[in-house]
Write an enzyme that holds these catalytic residues in place. Structure first.
Site, PDB file in Angstrom:
ATOM      1  N   GLY A  96       0.832  -1.212   0.000  1.00 24.97           N
ATOM      2  CA  GLY A  96       0.000   0.000   0.000  1.00 24.97           C
ATOM      3  C   GLY A  96       0.857   1.249   0.000  1.00 24.97           C
ATOM      4  O   GLY A  96       0.422   2.320   0.419  1.00 24.97           O
TER       5      GLY A  96
ATOM      6  N   TYR B 283     -15.549  -4.303   6.000  1.00 28.04           N
ATOM      7  CA  TYR B 283     -14.201  -3.767   6.281  1.00 28.04           C
ATOM      8  C   TYR B 283     -13.807  -4.088   7.724  1.00 28.04           C
ATOM      9  O   TYR B 283     -12.686  -4.532   7.995  1.00 28.04           O
ATOM     10  CB  TYR B 283     -14.263  -2.258   6.056  1.00 28.04           C
ATOM     11  CG  TYR B 283     -13.015  -1.470   6.358  1.00 28.04           C
ATOM     12  CD1 TYR B 283     -11.955  -1.430   5.455  1.00 28.04           C
ATOM     13  CD2 TYR B 283     -12.916  -0.714   7.525  1.00 28.04           C
ATOM     14  CE1 TYR B 283     -10.813  -0.669   5.723  1.00 28.04           C
ATOM     15  CE2 TYR B 283     -11.787   0.047   7.792  1.00 28.04           C
ATOM     16  CZ  TYR B 283     -10.740   0.070   6.890  1.00 28.04           C
ATOM     17  OH  TYR B 283      -9.627   0.826   7.164  1.00 28.04           O
TER      18      TYR B 283
ATOM     19  N   ARG C 143     -15.530  12.884  15.157  1.00 29.69           N
ATOM     20  CA  ARG C 143     -14.393  12.080  14.674  1.00 29.69           C
ATOM     21  C   ARG C 143     -13.082  12.649  15.221  1.00 29.69           C
ATOM     22  O   ARG C 143     -12.941  13.858  15.401  1.00 29.69           O
ATOM     23  CB  ARG C 143     -14.309  12.122  13.136  1.00 29.69           C
ATOM     24  CG  ARG C 143     -15.498  11.507  12.382  1.00 29.69           C
ATOM     25  CD  ARG C 143     -15.501   9.992  12.479  1.00 29.69           C
ATOM     26  NE  ARG C 143     -16.584   9.384  11.696  1.00 29.69           N
ATOM     27  CZ  ARG C 143     -17.807   9.119  12.171  1.00 29.69           C
ATOM     28  NH1 ARG C 143     -18.128   9.422  13.412  1.00 29.69           N
ATOM     29  NH2 ARG C 143     -18.712   8.541  11.395  1.00 29.69           N
TER      30      ARG C 143
ATOM     31  N   ASP D 106     -25.365   9.392   8.403  1.00 25.58           N
ATOM     32  CA  ASP D 106     -24.380   9.947   9.337  1.00 25.58           C
ATOM     33  C   ASP D 106     -23.303   8.919   9.684  1.00 25.58           C
ATOM     34  O   ASP D 106     -22.240   9.278  10.169  1.00 25.58           O
ATOM     35  CB  ASP D 106     -25.066  10.336  10.660  1.00 25.58           C
ATOM     36  CG  ASP D 106     -25.494  11.794  10.673  1.00 25.58           C
ATOM     37  OD1 ASP D 106     -25.062  12.562   9.783  1.00 25.58           O
ATOM     38  OD2 ASP D 106     -26.255  12.154  11.594  1.00 25.58           O
TER      39      ASP D 106
HETATM   40  P1  NAP Z   1      -5.288   4.328   0.119  1.00 26.93           P
HETATM   41  O1  NAP Z   1      -4.748   5.693  -0.032  1.00 26.93           O
HETATM   42  O2  NAP Z   1      -6.592   3.995  -0.539  1.00 26.93           O
HETATM   43  O3  NAP Z   1      -4.176   3.299  -0.340  1.00 26.93           O
HETATM   44  C1  NAP Z   1      -4.468   1.931  -0.441  1.00 26.93           C
HETATM   45  C2  NAP Z   1      -3.213   1.245  -0.879  1.00 26.93           C
HETATM   46  O4  NAP Z   1      -3.480  -0.165  -0.998  1.00 26.93           O
HETATM   47  C3  NAP Z   1      -2.729   1.717  -2.254  1.00 26.93           C
HETATM   48  O5  NAP Z   1      -1.324   1.753  -2.243  1.00 26.93           O
HETATM   49  C4  NAP Z   1      -3.228   0.615  -3.179  1.00 26.93           C
HETATM   50  O6  NAP Z   1      -2.424   0.457  -4.351  1.00 26.93           O
HETATM   51  C5  NAP Z   1      -3.066  -0.591  -2.269  1.00 26.93           C
HETATM   52  N1  NAP Z   1      -3.894  -1.702  -2.696  1.00 26.93           N
HETATM   53  C6  NAP Z   1      -5.249  -1.757  -2.722  1.00 26.93           C
HETATM   54  N2  NAP Z   1      -5.665  -2.941  -3.197  1.00 26.93           N
HETATM   55  C7  NAP Z   1      -4.530  -3.661  -3.488  1.00 26.93           C
HETATM   56  C8  NAP Z   1      -4.287  -4.936  -4.026  1.00 26.93           C
HETATM   57  N3  NAP Z   1      -5.295  -5.749  -4.356  1.00 26.93           N
HETATM   58  N4  NAP Z   1      -3.006  -5.329  -4.201  1.00 26.93           N
HETATM   59  C9  NAP Z   1      -1.971  -4.516  -3.876  1.00 26.93           C
HETATM   60  N5  NAP Z   1      -2.126  -3.293  -3.346  1.00 26.93           N
HETATM   61  C10 NAP Z   1      -3.408  -2.861  -3.157  1.00 26.93           C
HETATM   62  O7  NAP Z   1      -5.489   3.950   1.655  1.00 26.93           O
HETATM   63  P2  NAP Z   1      -4.832   4.584   2.954  1.00 26.93           P
HETATM   64  O8  NAP Z   1      -5.807   5.562   3.484  1.00 26.93           O
HETATM   65  O9  NAP Z   1      -3.432   4.959   2.697  1.00 26.93           O
HETATM   66  O10 NAP Z   1      -4.898   3.330   3.930  1.00 26.93           O
HETATM   67  C11 NAP Z   1      -3.733   2.641   4.330  1.00 26.93           C
HETATM   68  C12 NAP Z   1      -4.109   1.732   5.489  1.00 26.93           C
HETATM   69  O11 NAP Z   1      -4.600   2.533   6.570  1.00 26.93           O
HETATM   70  C13 NAP Z   1      -5.223   0.751   5.140  1.00 26.93           C
HETATM   71  O12 NAP Z   1      -4.925  -0.514   5.696  1.00 26.93           O
HETATM   72  C14 NAP Z   1      -6.454   1.361   5.804  1.00 26.93           C
HETATM   73  O13 NAP Z   1      -7.391   0.390   6.122  1.00 26.93           O
HETATM   74  C15 NAP Z   1      -5.838   2.023   7.013  1.00 26.93           C
HETATM   75  N6  NAP Z   1      -6.601   3.137   7.596  1.00 26.93           N
HETATM   76  C16 NAP Z   1      -6.943   4.207   6.807  1.00 26.93           C
HETATM   77  C17 NAP Z   1      -7.660   5.244   7.390  1.00 26.93           C
HETATM   78  C18 NAP Z   1      -8.071   6.450   6.588  1.00 26.93           C
HETATM   79  O14 NAP Z   1      -8.806   7.301   7.125  1.00 26.93           O
HETATM   80  N7  NAP Z   1      -7.653   6.602   5.339  1.00 26.93           N
HETATM   81  C19 NAP Z   1      -8.022   5.184   8.752  1.00 26.93           C
HETATM   82  C20 NAP Z   1      -7.625   4.095   9.516  1.00 26.93           C
HETATM   83  C21 NAP Z   1      -6.903   3.072   8.923  1.00 26.93           C
HETATM   84  P3  NAP Z   1      -2.724   1.323  -5.727  1.00 26.93           P
HETATM   85  O15 NAP Z   1      -3.163   2.681  -5.293  1.00 26.93           O
HETATM   86  O16 NAP Z   1      -1.403   1.295  -6.394  1.00 26.93           O
HETATM   87  O17 NAP Z   1      -3.813   0.599  -6.434  1.00 26.93           O
HETATM   88  P1  GDP Z   2     -16.202   7.156   8.707  1.00 24.34           P
HETATM   89  O1  GDP Z   2     -15.465   8.062   9.632  1.00 24.34           O
HETATM   90  O2  GDP Z   2     -15.615   5.789   8.662  1.00 24.34           O
HETATM   91  O3  GDP Z   2     -17.672   7.144   9.001  1.00 24.34           O
HETATM   92  O4  GDP Z   2     -16.030   7.660   7.216  1.00 24.34           O
HETATM   93  P2  GDP Z   2     -15.919   9.067   6.477  1.00 24.34           P
HETATM   94  O5  GDP Z   2     -14.558   9.590   6.547  1.00 24.34           O
HETATM   95  O6  GDP Z   2     -16.503   8.808   5.131  1.00 24.34           O
HETATM   96  O7  GDP Z   2     -16.813  10.100   7.304  1.00 24.34           O
HETATM   97  C1  GDP Z   2     -18.204   9.952   7.288  1.00 24.34           C
HETATM   98  C2  GDP Z   2     -18.897  11.107   8.033  1.00 24.34           C
HETATM   99  O8  GDP Z   2     -18.731  12.315   7.286  1.00 24.34           O
HETATM  100  C3  GDP Z   2     -20.378  10.804   8.110  1.00 24.34           C
HETATM  101  O9  GDP Z   2     -20.922  11.409   9.272  1.00 24.34           O
HETATM  102  C4  GDP Z   2     -20.901  11.498   6.844  1.00 24.34           C
HETATM  103  O10 GDP Z   2     -22.289  11.816   6.952  1.00 24.34           O
HETATM  104  C5  GDP Z   2     -20.031  12.754   6.819  1.00 24.34           C
HETATM  105  N1  GDP Z   2     -19.888  13.370   5.471  1.00 24.34           N
HETATM  106  C6  GDP Z   2     -20.342  14.603   5.130  1.00 24.34           C
HETATM  107  N2  GDP Z   2     -20.102  14.859   3.844  1.00 24.34           N
HETATM  108  C7  GDP Z   2     -19.437  13.785   3.349  1.00 24.34           C
HETATM  109  C8  GDP Z   2     -18.889  13.475   2.066  1.00 24.34           C
HETATM  110  O11 GDP Z   2     -18.963  14.228   1.098  1.00 24.34           O
HETATM  111  N3  GDP Z   2     -18.258  12.262   1.939  1.00 24.34           N
HETATM  112  C9  GDP Z   2     -18.122  11.405   3.004  1.00 24.34           C
HETATM  113  N4  GDP Z   2     -17.446  10.251   2.827  1.00 24.34           N
HETATM  114  N5  GDP Z   2     -18.669  11.667   4.219  1.00 24.34           N
HETATM  115  C10 GDP Z   2     -19.304  12.840   4.382  1.00 24.34           C
END
Ligand code: NAP
Ligand code: GDP
Length: 325
Positions: A12, A146, A219, A281
């Site tokens: 990733g 998820y 959040r 929400d």
């Molecule tokens: P992201 O920007 O969507 O990146 C996802 C990464 O996974 C990309 O590098 C993508 O590669 C790779 N990937 C997806 N499917 C794949 C596959 N089948 N084979 C190989 N690589 C694959 O996500 P992120 O936000 O950086 O998330 C990173 C980690 O943090 C994840 O485990 C996620 O669950 C966790 N996390 C994220 C958040 C958040 O708010 N974003 C919060 C808590 C935890 P390509 O782009 O090259 O396709």
């Molecule tokens: P979560 O924190 O896992 O629930 O995921 P999100 O980062 O998508 O945040 C969702 C929260 O943001 C919910 O309360 C949604 O109603 C609110 N929200 C408001 N506008 C948006 C939007 O344009 N996209 C997303 N993803 N969420 C939104």
């Protein structure tokens, strides 16, 4: 600090968190930091191998022979993307996690740090949530696919430890945002989706901007570069199989309406913000305690939320041509 040479594979590595870790490591290298002198970092995206496929996963490990793995690769998305694709989130992430942890075991990887999320905790719970509560009750229904797949990482980590003595652990970040995020309106999390949609609104001269849902859910948000620094610290210093929450403080939790107002300020949008309460929400709150982190890493300073939002909006404006949309 270890001086043995390490090869660290970041799955990733092309995503939001992976690119932030790359930035932090490049910073360290440019400052001749002692730690990174003995480390070779490899950042992989899906074009380097589809980790849902066992053979491609094994080939990636065979090619790089990692001694350490930061496992980020996952199907990731915001509330609305999760609601529409729960089965895919479960199946894809289960396959990726099983393949990566099994390849790590077979290649005698010394340590794996995988990524859970605070949104996988039980929906009905007491607050604040802590690391002991991962499996306590059903997650919010909006993202059950998820959440259960992520919880199984913890099951795999414990199984590999109990059966083979592996040091496979996990971190639990709160909501993440920053440069290189997925700015897709449909699939993105709330911060990148609002940044992108408000940028569009500024460009078209709209007088109103619509936030989905009531704006009331709470959040905790961590800037991707702060999370990256903590990830690197965990890799080098945290050796327990038990998960560790990587989150800002409980007092830093904010309602979605505040996020929208800050993005409005950063964009200089002068219109009115309205709320579409016909839209979901999601979970009301998932307030997590960072007590364990604070007890182990006492002086870590988080970037103020407003500064991080400002910098992310600036990054998006400079990079919108090649940002993920
Ligand atoms: P992201 O920007 O969507 O990146 C996802 C990464 O996974 C990309 O590098 C993508 O590669 C790779 N990937 C997806 N499917 C794949 C596959 N089948 N084979 C190989 N690589 C694959 O996500 P992120 O936000 O950086 O998330 C990173 C980690 O943090 C994840 O485990 C996620 O669950 C966790 N996390 C994220 C958040 C958040 O708010 N974003 C919060 C808590 C935890 P390509 O782009 O090259 O396709
Ligand atoms: P979560 O924190 O896992 O629930 O995921 P999100 O980062 O998508 O945040 C969702 C929260 O943001 C919910 O309360 C949604 O109603 C609110 N929200 C408001 N506008 C948006 C939007 O344009 N996209 C997303 N993803 N969420 C939104």
């Amino acid at each position: 600090m270890s001086t043995e040479s390490r090869v660290i594979l970041v799955t990733g590595g092309s995503g939001l968190v992976g690119q932030a870790i790359k930035t932090v490591i490049n910073e360290e290298k440019s400052q001749n930091n002692e730690n990174s002198k003995h480390e070779t970092w490899i950042f992989c995206g899906s074009k380097d191998g589809d980790l849902r496929d066992k053979a491609q996963t094994d080939a990636l490990f065979e090619r790089h022979q990692p001694t350490h793995v930061i496992h980020l690769a996952a199907m990731v998305g915001g509330l609305f993307h999760n609601m529409a694709h729960n089965l895919d989130f479960f199946r894809e992430n289960m396959a990726i996690n099983d393949n990566v942890l099994n390849a790590s075991y077979k290649h005698k990887v010394k340590k794996v740090v995988s990524c859970l999320s605070t949104c996988i905790f039980p929906d009905k719970t007491t607050y604040p949530i802590d690391e002991t509560m991962v499996h306590n009750g059903p997650p919010h229904s909006s993202n059950f696919g998820y959440s259960y797949a992520k919880r199984m990482i913890d099951v795999l980590n414990r199984g590999y430890h109990e059966t083979y003595g592996c040091t496979f652990t996990s971190v639990v970040p709160c909501n993440v945002f920053g440069p290189h995020d997925n700015f897709s309106v449909q699939a993105g999390h709330v911060v990148p989706a609002l940044i992108r949609r408000m940028d569009d609104a500024v460009q078209t001269g709209d007088h109103q901007f619509c936030v989905l849902g009531s704006g009331r859910p709470l959040r905790q948000f961590i800037y991707s570069l702060d999370l990256a620094r903590l990830f690197v610290w965990v890799l080098r210093n945290y050796d327990s199989v038990e998960p560790i929450i990587l989150s800002v403080d409980e007092e830093d939790e904010v309602p979605i309406s505040t996020v929208a107002e800050m993005i409005k300020k950063a964009h200089g949008f002068s219109g009115e913000i309205v709320y579409d309460t016909t839209k979901a929400d999601g979970q009301y709150k998932k307030t997590a305690s960072n007590k364990k982190l604070r007890s182990l890493y006492k002086d870590f300073k988080f970037t103020p939320f407003e500064t991080a939002i400002h910098d992310t909006v600036a990054w998006y404006k400079q990079n919108r041509e090649h940002a993920r949309l």
